[in-house]
Design an enzyme around this catalytic site. Sequence first.
Site, PDB file in Angstrom:
ATOM      1  N   LYS A   1       0.845  -1.209   0.000  1.00  0.00           N
ATOM      2  CA  LYS A   1       0.000   0.000   0.000  1.00  0.00           C
ATOM      3  C   LYS A   1       0.881   1.261   0.000  1.00  0.00           C
ATOM      4  O   LYS A   1       0.615   2.219  -0.729  1.00  0.00           O
ATOM      5  CB  LYS A   1      -0.890  -0.038   1.248  1.00  0.00           C
TER       6      LYS A   1
ATOM      7  N   LYS B   1      -6.800 -10.588 -13.200  1.00  0.00           N
ATOM      8  CA  LYS B   1      -7.849 -11.010 -12.302  1.00  0.00           C
ATOM      9  C   LYS B   1      -9.058 -10.106 -12.515  1.00  0.00           C
ATOM     10  O   LYS B   1      -8.909  -8.905 -12.723  1.00  0.00           O
ATOM     11  CB  LYS B   1      -7.283 -10.835 -10.878  1.00  0.00           C
TER      12      LYS B   1
ATOM     13  N   LYS C   1     -13.184  -4.628 -10.694  1.00  0.00           N
ATOM     14  CA  LYS C   1     -13.972  -3.477 -11.058  1.00  0.00           C
ATOM     15  C   LYS C   1     -13.070  -2.343 -11.565  1.00  0.00           C
ATOM     16  O   LYS C   1     -13.398  -1.673 -12.541  1.00  0.00           O
ATOM     17  CB  LYS C   1     -14.713  -3.046  -9.795  1.00  0.00           C
TER      18      LYS C   1
END
Length: 340
Positions: free
Chosen positions: A125, A208, A211
């Site tokens: 992150k 993968k 969205k």
Amino acid sequence: MALDTTPAPKSKGVIFSGMRPTGLLHLGNYMGALQNWVELQNEYSCIYCAVDIHALTTVETPQDTADIQPNIEDMVLDWLAAGIDPEKSIVFVQSRVPEVMSLHTLLSMVTPLGWLMRVPTFKEKVRQMNESEESVNYGLVGYPVLQTADIILYKADTVPVGQDQVPHIELSREIVRRFNNRYGDTFPEPQAKLTEAPLIVGLDGQNKMSKSLDNHLELAASPEETARRVATAFTDPQRLRRNDPGRPEVCNVYSLHKLFSTPQEVATVYEECTTAQRGCVDCKRHLADNINSFLEPMRERRREIQGRPGYVREVLEDGAKRARAIAQETMQEVFQKMGL
Ligand code: TRP
Ligand code: SF4
């Protein structure tokens, strides 16, 4: 609606799992997690949570904030349409049980900072956000502590998650061990229960399903919309003309057939593709039909739920009440053990 304070006891243990409210779910979410959640309801006492506080770790704009409530509603409607049954399981929104924030603070007293900074998702992150470890929010470092609080507030022992979450559950186990050592046996060590789901590759045939890459098929899409999107799927890039034999093994439409078509049909697709008897347009229409049959029961349930205005909100309120009763009992024990 039933107002039990505890989930109905089942033969196996207590399951807790959570999803960040990202809005409408797609087939990858269903095959990777939701389908499993639905099945587990029959064997375990299940608690399923829309983790809105965790969602705050990635909020940046006013739009992100405005999206949270509609995203929760959309996601929970997808859960119910998929077969999550509020008579069997507790379904609630994380922030509606504020005890989780108290437990998070208290668990932070037994969690060394070094453990948190070593978590791979944290490092990833920080890299993604292009920030230094010094400048990221304190809340982001504590993400797995909050996740631990989620799980153990209900003394859950089993956590169905994907592979990427395993380091978090490992950390939860270490936090629990430390807590129990210092304050006496209180929480079970939670176990990750890996979903043996096939990885669903998206319509781009490469990544993968997700969205953010817009390569997904929404559970809530209409049959026409689904067919239209399937028609855009990438196939064997070397198959330029209808008469060229195709290579199903490199075609994602074929891997989707393996999930949504019968073994007999899959064999036919293979045979007809490799001998150029089947064109890609027909092959995708065939796949879309099968995906649509697969999604039909969910659409039916969605229609039913949408015919009952306020139902989702009611489910979440009832779920929060039931969850909160368990949470308050746990917190009483924790306060007492910690000398507060
Ligand atoms: N971190 C999980 C994810 O990103 C979501 C989550 C929050 C969770 N709390 C949880 C999962 C507790 C399982 C148990 O997918
Ligand atoms: Fe893929 Fe089907 Fe086209 Fe073969 S016929 S390349 S399996 S879409």
